[in-house]
Write a protein that holds these residues in place. Sequence first.
Motif, short mmCIF file in Angstrom:
data_model
loop_
_atom_site.label_atom_id
_atom_site.label_comp_id
_atom_site.label_asym_id
_atom_site.label_seq_id
_atom_site.Cartn_x
_atom_site.Cartn_y
_atom_site.Cartn_z
N ALA A 277 78.08 110.30 107.77
CA ALA A 277 78.25 110.98 106.41
C ALA A 277 79.76 111.26 106.39
CB ALA A 277 77.52 112.45 106.72
N LEU A 278 80.48 111.80 107.32
CA LEU A 278 81.76 111.98 107.07
C LEU A 278 82.46 110.88 106.70
CD1 LEU A 278 82.64 114.49 110.09
CD2 LEU A 278 82.72 115.04 107.71
N LEU A 279 82.42 109.60 107.20
CA LEU A 279 83.11 108.56 106.77
C LEU A 279 82.70 108.23 105.37
CD1 LEU A 279 82.85 106.45 109.99
CD2 LEU A 279 84.97 107.38 108.83
N ALA A 280 81.37 108.53 105.02
CA ALA A 280 81.00 108.09 103.74
C ALA A 280 81.61 108.72 102.55
CB ALA A 280 79.45 108.34 103.30
N ALA A 281 81.98 110.05 102.96
CA ALA A 281 82.85 110.99 102.10
C ALA A 281 84.13 110.69 102.18
CB ALA A 281 82.56 112.52 102.51
N PHE A 282 84.86 110.19 103.03
CA PHE A 282 86.39 109.99 103.00
C PHE A 282 86.88 108.46 102.80
CE2 PHE A 282 85.96 114.36 104.34
CZ PHE A 282 86.74 114.99 103.85
N ALA A 283 85.88 107.46 103.81
CA ALA A 283 86.48 106.25 104.03
C ALA A 283 85.40 105.46 104.44
CB ALA A 283 87.22 106.20 105.35
N PRO A 284 84.61 105.18 103.48
CA PRO A 284 83.14 104.66 103.72
C PRO A 284 83.27 103.18 104.21
CG PRO A 284 83.63 104.97 101.27
CD PRO A 284 84.71 105.81 102.06
N SER A 285 84.48 102.29 103.86
CA SER A 285 84.34 101.13 104.40
C SER A 285 84.61 101.06 105.96
CB SER A 285 85.61 100.29 103.89
OG SER A 285 86.95 100.87 104.07
N ALA A 286 84.79 102.30 106.29
CA ALA A 286 85.09 102.31 107.90
C ALA A 286 83.93 102.47 108.74
CB ALA A 286 86.33 103.42 108.22
N ILE A 287 82.72 102.79 107.93
CA ILE A 287 81.36 102.73 108.72
C ILE A 287 81.05 101.30 109.31
CG2 ILE A 287 78.93 103.06 108.41
CD1 ILE A 287 79.56 104.87 106.15
N THR A 288 80.93 101.21 110.91
CA THR A 288 80.90 100.19 111.22
C THR A 288 79.37 99.77 111.73
OG1 THR A 288 80.75 101.13 113.48
CG2 THR A 288 83.15 100.50 112.29
#
Length: 329
Positions: A277-288
């Motif tokens: 959820a945090l990555l979706a808010a800030f850096a979504p392409s970093a979700i692996t």
Amino acid sequence: MTYRFFTPAKAAAATGLTAEVYRQLSDDFLGPLPTFQALSVVPEVLAATWALMREALLAGDAPRVDRELVASAVSRANRCQFCVDAHVMLLHALGEPRLAEVIARGGTPSEPRHAELVGWAQASRNPEATDWASSYHPEVTGTLLAFHFINRIVSALLDPDLLPGGLQRSPLVRSVGGRLYARAAREPKEPGRSLPLLPAGTTAPPGWAGDSPVGVAYASLKDAATQGGDLLGDVARQTVTATVRWEDGRFPGRPADWAVDLVRDVPGRDRVGTRIALLAAFAPSAITVGDVALWRLSHPADADLVRLVAYGAITATDHVAGALSSAHL
């Protein structure tokens, strides 16, 4: 176009609310594009996302070129190359090839009003840092908020190339694509047509939207996407909302390490979900793939992944919306 974590059902197989949304997409836009197909596993989020984009970007009286400029500029601020490419092509479709290519290069338009719009859209990534607000028509403001949400969905769930090998970054391909979509892009759209797709009893529309259908659509999207937070516990949700507030859109230098540090005090069962959820808010392409595999151990459904990503995306989007002041309308 490929999907990063799952392949949704073909558009032809859609039924119910999803099929209704797809019919409007075919009538009013460019058909059920991958962004909307990725959302189709959660029909209420799909319908609300479409409603906000339609009522803000496509319908009403605000100049469509202005709205495409805003969509392109906020997409660049959010580092969503897929969306930048798509809306540069739509600027070509609207008969603005020079402006489109300036935006494609990350330049500043020569016309002062256009330059002001681009600067305003880009500043919205960090609304508290810049004392950001809006004096624009609800359709323009709604377009900006729609793309804060859509950029994050796209960057999380789709590969960045609109066409194989990044062909959409060729000026020739953009020009040809623009001609293909010119008629669809220029046809006027009646406001409010998407609202019957939304549930009754949605939260009251926000003040910045006045009595525009854009406000109803935004409130519905906020309701639908925020429900994804129910997949997490209280501490996890508080971590996400507090981080969105204090980081104010800052891009983490090393997103994976940044997210790991932030979830150390979250209960173990919620750590991977909070991280996504945090990555979706800030850096979504970093979700692996690894993040998603760990999440699927307890939540195997594609719909739960989309709900979680939508929760992170709407939390960030509503942080921007929260900076709007009725004094500026």
